[in-house]
Design an enzyme around this catalytic site. Structure first.
Site: not given
Ligand SMILES: [Zn+2]
Length: 282
Positions: A2-3, A58, A111, A261
């Site tokens: 999430p950003e 965040k 996770r 990335r």
């Protein structure tokens, strides 16, 4: 991961739905995520009342009437559910909170990498890393001039700088690609090659992308009075769109994977940067 758009969408929803709600029960199912100790949550959250939900970088900040804040950094995969208690509890639901108005607030983390802290609201600096990180992108004190001034302290490629929490907090690997596309700047451009105009355009592009994305994220997360979602970014214009046409110029979007990335950009709209041998869409 999430950003800002995801966290702002959650923050907005939960501020509307949690404000004034009293916690009537706290169940910690997976205690490893609670960095300040699971027992304190179990024993001291019941009876406390939610105030505003804030955000810093965040991290979501749940203000409590007792003068404490439950801070949650969801890291890679943490997410929130605001659902009927009868909804099946996910296998990786870490924290369940019963609320006096009958709904359930849950923190689920497939996770199990997220980090929860229960700290005094006037001592958020007890959260590790709090003081070391830079300002939040949406902090009003981060003006255009302050942004340009801060940029001068950093070297290297502009994408790496924008995703460095020491420079600014809240931008991650997905929205940075959108911001650079919006500003028409190649992600591999060294900061030293950016003009003063480029640096200021980036500031406005960052804010424009967040303002554009947040309501789109919220539409995808919220169903009536229920918050229950998987991260869905089907509206993005360039990130993970390698090989597809650029929505601005019709050229092909390039995609490069390095160090786990993905970087997506349009070589026509965002010229410069090195050629890569294994480049999707090149
Ligand atoms: Zn283009």
């Amino acid at each position: 991961m999430p950003e800002i758009p995801e966290l702002e969408a959650v923050r907005g929803f939960l501020t509307d739905h949690l404000r004034g709600a009293v916690i009537t029960g706290a169940t910690v199912r997976i205690g490893v995520v609670v960095r300040t100790g699971a027992q304190e949550l179990r024993e001291t959250l019941p009876g406390d009342r939610f105030g505003e939900v804030g955000r810093h970088g965040k991290m979501l900040l749940f203000r409590l009437e007792s003068g404490r804040t439950l801070a949650v950094n969801p890291m890679l995969a943490g997410r929130f559910q605001y659902v009927e208690p009868s909804r099946k509890v996910a296998a990786k639901a870490c924290l369940l909170l019963d609320l006096d108005h009958g709904q359930h607030l849950r923190y689920v983390d497939d996770r199990v990498m997220g980090k929860l802290y229960l700290v005094p609201s006037d001592h958020l600096d007890q959260i590790p890393g709090w003081a070391a990180n830079g300002p939040d992108l949406l902090d009003p004190a981060l003006t255009e001039d302050a942004w340009v001034e801060r940029l001068q302290r950093y070297r290297g490629g502009i994408k790496n700088i924008l995703t460095n929490a020491a420079f600014v907090q809240g931008i991650g690997n997905a929205y940075v690609d959108e911001i650079l596309w919006e500003a028409r700047i190649n992600p591999y451009t060294p900061k030293t090659k950016l003009t003063a105009d480029d640096q200021r355009r980036l500031y406005h592009a960052a804010h424009a992308v967040i303002a554009w994305a947040t309501p789109l994220v919220r539409e995808r997360m919220v169903l009536g009075a229920t918050l229950d979602y998987e991260e869905r970014r089907d509206f993005l214009r360039v990130h993970r769109r390698g090989g597809q046409p650029c929505p601005r110029c019709g050229g092909h979007i390039s995609e490069i994977t390095a160090n786990q990335r993905i970087t997506s950009f349009c070589r026509a709209c965002q010229p410069g940067g090195p050629r890569m041998s294994r480049e999707l869409g090149a």
